[in-house]
Design a protein around this motif. Structure first.
Motif, PDB file in Angstrom:
ATOM      1  N   ASN A 283       0.814  -1.393  -0.313  1.00 50.68           N
ATOM      2  CA  ASN A 283      -0.507   0.139  -0.345  1.00 50.68           C
ATOM      3  C   ASN A 283       1.062   1.428  -0.192  1.00 50.68           C
ATOM      4  O   ASN A 283       0.339   1.949   0.615  1.00 50.68           O
ATOM      5  CB  ASN A 283      -0.518   0.017   0.787  1.00 50.68           C
ATOM      6  N   VAL A 284       1.985   1.529  -0.795  1.00 51.73           N
ATOM      7  CA  VAL A 284       2.832   2.407  -1.457  1.00 51.73           C
ATOM      8  C   VAL A 284       1.816   3.339  -1.366  1.00 51.73           C
ATOM      9  O   VAL A 284       1.564   3.218  -2.956  1.00 51.73           O
ATOM     10  CB  VAL A 284       4.173   2.149  -1.615  1.00 51.73           C
ATOM     11  N   PRO A 285       1.713   4.674  -1.217  1.00 55.03           N
ATOM     12  CA  PRO A 285       1.121   5.535  -2.061  1.00 55.03           C
ATOM     13  C   PRO A 285       1.578   6.092  -3.513  1.00 55.03           C
ATOM     14  O   PRO A 285       2.584   5.517  -3.551  1.00 55.03           O
ATOM     15  CB  PRO A 285       1.647   6.905  -1.349  1.00 55.03           C
ATOM     16  N   TYR A 286       0.404   6.130  -4.396  1.00 55.98           N
ATOM     17  CA  TYR A 286       1.065   5.793  -5.960  1.00 55.98           C
ATOM     18  C   TYR A 286       1.500   4.780  -6.732  1.00 55.98           C
ATOM     19  O   TYR A 286       1.820   4.659  -7.122  1.00 55.98           O
ATOM     20  CB  TYR A 286       1.952   7.125  -6.098  1.00 55.98           C
TER      21      TYR A 286
ATOM     22  N   GLN B  51      -0.807   1.940  -6.309  1.00 55.23           N
ATOM     23  CA  GLN B  51      -1.922   1.078  -6.246  1.00 55.23           C
ATOM     24  C   GLN B  51      -1.379   0.318  -8.025  1.00 55.23           C
ATOM     25  O   GLN B  51      -2.819  -0.366  -7.948  1.00 55.23           O
ATOM     26  CB  GLN B  51      -2.994   2.335  -5.713  1.00 55.23           C
TER      27      GLN B  51
END
Length: 121
Positions: free
Chosen positions: A31-34, A36
């Motif tokens: 779930n690392v931002p950007y 997805q």
């Protein structure tokens, strides 16, 4: 031990792209931002793997006039089985250590399917 200079068919550029593809999937799972859309890494990895494997088979066909599939699969298994065994052992230990009893049992029940490469069936 062979080096990349001993293997003229080795493509460090494609291996690097495969590594980036794997990282995209790992980041998406974390779930690392950007990240997805990181699952595109699966497609990239499989396309590159197909290209490399096709090259191996075509090279064998040109050199020997035939493709020995049993030998081909034996080489793949020799390369992949140690990593599979390590993943199963580490996954089992991590499940027992990090998960609740119920979750750990569910995780451990999937181990035979992972070992037989039938998880997605």
């Amino acid at each position: 031990m062979s080096t990349t200079s001993d293997r003229p068919d080795f493509r460090p550029d494609l291996q690097g792209l495969r590594a980036i593809a794997i990282l995209l999937v790992v980041f998406a799972h974390a779930n690392v931002p950007y990240a997805q859309g990181g699952f595109i890494g699966v497609d990239v990895f499989f396309v590159l793997s197909g290209y490399l494997i096709s090259g191996l088979l075509i090279r064998e066909l040109r050199q020997t006039g035939r493709i020995r599939f049993l030998r081909f699969y034996a080489r793949r298994l020799k390369r992949l089985l140690p990593a599979l065994a390590a993943m199963l052992v580490v996954g089992r230990a991590a499940a027992l250590w990090l998960l609740s009893d119920l979750e750990a049992r569910a995780q451990l029940a999937s181990a035979p399917f992972a070992a037989a490469w039938t998880s997605n069936l």
